[in-house]
Every structure is written in structure tokens, then in C-alpha cells.
Design an enzyme around this catalytic site. Structure first.
Site, short mmCIF file in Angstrom:
data_model
loop_
_atom_site.label_atom_id
_atom_site.label_comp_id
_atom_site.label_asym_id
_atom_site.label_seq_id
_atom_site.Cartn_x
_atom_site.Cartn_y
_atom_site.Cartn_z
N SER A 171 -27.13 -36.41 35.06
CA SER A 171 -28.80 -36.04 34.60
C SER A 171 -28.13 -35.46 33.46
O SER A 171 -26.93 -34.80 32.85
CB SER A 171 -28.49 -34.55 35.95
OG SER A 171 -29.71 -34.06 35.03
N HIS A 193 -29.18 -30.78 23.40
CA HIS A 193 -30.17 -30.34 22.39
C HIS A 193 -29.51 -29.78 20.99
O HIS A 193 -28.16 -30.10 20.88
CB HIS A 193 -29.91 -28.12 22.78
CG HIS A 193 -30.44 -27.71 24.61
ND1 HIS A 193 -32.02 -28.05 24.56
CD2 HIS A 193 -30.31 -27.69 25.44
CE1 HIS A 193 -32.05 -27.55 25.57
NE2 HIS A 193 -30.80 -27.72 26.16
N HIS A 220 -34.26 -34.86 28.13
CA HIS A 220 -33.80 -34.93 29.54
C HIS A 220 -33.50 -36.26 29.69
O HIS A 220 -35.41 -37.52 29.38
CB HIS A 220 -34.41 -33.80 30.01
CG HIS A 220 -34.90 -34.08 31.07
ND1 HIS A 220 -35.61 -34.80 32.33
CD2 HIS A 220 -33.70 -33.82 32.33
CE1 HIS A 220 -35.42 -35.13 33.24
NE2 HIS A 220 -34.24 -34.43 33.22
N ASN A 243 -32.66 -38.67 33.64
CA ASN A 243 -31.89 -38.38 35.12
C ASN A 243 -32.01 -39.93 35.86
O ASN A 243 -34.04 -40.10 35.85
CB ASN A 243 -31.57 -37.14 36.07
CG ASN A 243 -33.39 -36.98 36.57
OD1 ASN A 243 -33.52 -37.27 38.06
ND2 ASN A 243 -34.27 -36.36 35.99
N VAL A 244 -31.72 -40.10 36.49
CA VAL A 244 -31.11 -41.07 37.45
C VAL A 244 -30.75 -40.94 38.67
O VAL A 244 -29.28 -40.57 38.24
CB VAL A 244 -31.18 -42.40 36.89
CG1 VAL A 244 -32.06 -43.00 36.25
CG2 VAL A 244 -29.70 -42.04 36.37
N HIS A 294 -47.83 -21.70 34.31
CA HIS A 294 -47.73 -20.01 33.90
C HIS A 294 -48.10 -20.14 32.49
O HIS A 294 -48.55 -18.98 32.28
CB HIS A 294 -46.34 -19.75 34.61
CG HIS A 294 -45.46 -19.94 33.44
ND1 HIS A 294 -44.78 -21.02 34.74
CD2 HIS A 294 -44.96 -19.15 32.86
CE1 HIS A 294 -43.34 -21.24 33.39
NE2 HIS A 294 -43.96 -19.98 32.47
N GLY A 306 -25.11 -25.51 47.27
CA GLY A 306 -24.69 -24.89 46.94
C GLY A 306 -23.80 -25.49 45.73
O GLY A 306 -22.49 -25.68 45.77
N GLY A 307 -24.62 -26.44 45.60
CA GLY A 307 -23.52 -27.21 44.08
C GLY A 307 -23.09 -25.84 42.67
O GLY A 307 -23.32 -24.95 43.27
N ARG A 308 -22.26 -26.82 41.88
CA ARG A 308 -21.57 -25.76 41.72
C ARG A 308 -22.64 -25.87 39.74
O ARG A 308 -23.29 -26.57 39.56
CB ARG A 308 -20.76 -27.36 40.44
CG ARG A 308 -19.44 -26.70 39.91
CD ARG A 308 -18.73 -27.55 39.30
NE ARG A 308 -17.40 -26.45 38.74
CZ ARG A 308 -17.88 -27.55 36.93
NH1 ARG A 308 -18.60 -27.64 36.61
NH2 ARG A 308 -16.30 -26.64 36.66
#
Length: 306
Positions: A95, A99, A109, A111-112, A178, A261-263
Site C-alpha cells: 500500500s 504527497h 494512492h 494498493n494490491v 459527510h 492490532g497492526g503497526r
């Protein structure tokens, strides 16, 4: 149906991360990526986070590889597959979020990713997902058409209906409910892909990953030396706030990482290094800033724009 080969997927993802980082560092010409290898507790996987900061072209670029396992799929991964809730899982992916410094260069952006869920006495269930999208600040038709034409090229070997289908999915997904506003000009987005067998799905996912640089770098090269004013820089920083809002409220990858609980540092590398929030700011009618809202931040058939 062909069986999933997780080793082949992992090798592809690691090479993809390496190649993208090398190309971006070469384009920047000043800064390079730091490499931060990390492990999760209890031997449940880890990853490699690569981040470039304070470059000549890219203010921040993060490209993350992760390969994690767990005992229970979280809600973000089973929202469309409730029958898989509670299964053990293995997830891997790349991912990235870029910027740029110059407000005439869009953020991007991509990701795969690959998931496989296991349960005793049942066949494993696997799927691919991913895509890429573009978020301009001062947009132009040439860049938008190139971005979507390259996106279509990535999809065409797999059917004429693929690009329109995943283009619409991207428009629908990268939408801030929103604010009733698109995040950018889209691209493609797909998830839960397992039709046609493992090889076909993997080949498609590989095509998406390998077309990202072809879509993005020509735009960077055209715009990186464009002069800009302090007011244009301020608008860029204001619009970056939309990136923050989407990633923290809606993004499935962010939610999955936090729920498992990822980094945290690697998950939130997608956030811009500098951002401004202004209360009830509105663009001046007829200005380039207003044009972004009125024309570009609308789902369009970019392949048939004149």
C-alpha cells in the site's frame, strides 16, 4: 480451479515495493527511502515500511509491505462476507500514498492485497483486492485522461467490462459521505476478487500494480517544475485534510490494520506530513480552486472527454 500460491504473491509484492521505491527516489533526485523492517508479536507476521521525506519532489512518500496472520478476521474484512467471521487469516499487500510538494502535482494512492481465510474441515477462501486513485489540487484534463487511459490499459486484457466496472466502484468508494464530495478523480478499485481461478486473479492484480508508475510518473514529470504561489500551497494543505478524513473514517485498509492490532506507524504513514484545517472555507467563484470542486471532483467518463 487453480490453488493459491502465497509464496508467488509475496515475491511479487516485495519486488513491486522495491521497484516503485526506486523509481520514485530516482524521480525525486534528492531524498531516498528509509527502510524500516518490523515484526508483530507472537510470530504473527511483519513487514517492511519504506518512507521518503522532505524530498525535492515528494514531501512524503510511503510504500508499505505487510504480511500478517491472525486467529480471527476483523469486521472490516468480513463486512461483505459475514460467513467468514472468526476464521484464521493470512493477509499480505503493498500500500502506498504519495504527497508531492508542488500543488500542481496530484497526490496518489495505490494498493494490491491478498487474503486467505482458513477453517478446520473447510476449503480455504481467498481473494484479491486493490486499485489506485488520483487526488489533484490544480487539475487539468490532460492528466486526468492519461490516468484513466492507463487504468483502462491495465484492465483490457481481462475483458472490456472490467475498467467501467471497477472505475465506478472506485468513484463510489473514494467518496466522503459527510461532505457529499469525491476525494479525487478516481481510477479503479476492486475487492473480494476470486472469480476465474487464482492465476487469472493474480495476473489481473499484477497488472494493476505494474501499471501504477506508468499512470503516475508522467504526470509528476509534467507538473513538478510548475511555479506556484503561497496561496496555492495553502489550498493544497487545506485539501490534504480530505485525505485525513477519508483515511481515518472510511478506508478499509486503515480499519483492517487497526482492528487487527497492526503497526500504527506503518498504517498511518498514509497521512500527509503537513495539513491545514480551516473552518467553513469556501473557494472564490470562478477561481481555479472552485473549478476543482465544480468540474473535477465529479465522476466523469474521462476516456471520452474532448
Amino acid at each position: 480451479m487453480s490453488k493459491p500460491d502465497t509464496n508467488d504473491v509475496k515475491e511479487f509484492l516485495l519486488n513491486l515495493q522495491k521497484n516503485i521505491c526506486q523509481a520514485l527516489a530516482d524521480e525525486d533526485g534528492k531524498a531516498d527511502f528509509i527502510i524500516d523492517k518490523w515484526q508483530r508479536e507472537n510470530d504473527s507476521g511483519g513487514g517492511i515500511t519504506r518512507v521518503l521525506t522532505d524530498g525535492a519532489v515528494f514531501e512524503q512518500a510511503g510504500v508499505n509491505f505487510s504480511h500478517v496472520t491472525g486467529g480471527k478476521l476483523p469486521g472490516s474484512a468480513t463486512a461483505h462476507r459475514p460467513e467468514l467471521a472468526g476464521r484464521e487469516f493470512e493477509a499480505m499487500g503493498v500500500s502506498l500514498v504519495i504527497h508531492p510538494r508542488n500543488p500542481h502535482v496530484p497526490s496518489s494512492h495505490a494498493n494490491v492485497r491478498f487474503f486467505i481465510a482458513h477453517k478446520d474441515g473447510a476449503d480455504p477462501v481467498w481473494w484479491f483486492g486493490g486499485g489506485f486513485d488520483l487526488t489533484p489540487y490544480y487539475a487539468n484534463k490532460e492528466d486526468c485522461i492519461h490516468w484513466h487511459k492507463t487504468t483502462q490499459d491495465a484492465c483490457l486484457p481481462f475483458g472490456d467490462d472490467i475498467y467501467p466496472k471497477y472505475k465506478k466502484w472506485c468513484d463510489d468508494y473514494f467518496y466522503l459521505k459527510h461532505r457529499d464530495e469525491q476525494r479525487g478523480i478516481g481510477g479503479l478499485f476492486f475487492d473480494d476478487l476470486n472469480e476465474g481461478g487464482f492465476k487469472n486473479c493474480f495476473d489481473f492484480t499484477r497488472s494493476i500494480g505494474e501499471h501504477y508508475l506508468q499512470a503516475y510518473l508522467p504526470i509528476v514529470q509534467r507538473r513538478k517544475n510548475t511555479e506556484y504561489s503561497e496561496a496555492q500551497r495553502e489550498f493544497q494543505l487545506y485539501r490534504r485534510g480530505r485525505y485525513v478524513e477519508f483515511n481515518l473514517v472510511y478506508d478499509r485498509g486503515t480499519l483492517f490494520g487497526l482492528q487487527t492490532g497492526g503497526r500504527t506507524e506503518s498504517i498511518l504513514m498514509s497521512l500527509p506530513p503537513v495539513v491545514h484545517f480551516k473552518y467553513n472555507w469556501q473557494p472564490e467563484a470562478g477561481s481555479p480552486e472552485a473549478e476543482l470542486y465544480d468540474y473535477y471532483l465529479k465522476p466523469r467518463d474521462w476516456l471520452n472527454i474532448k
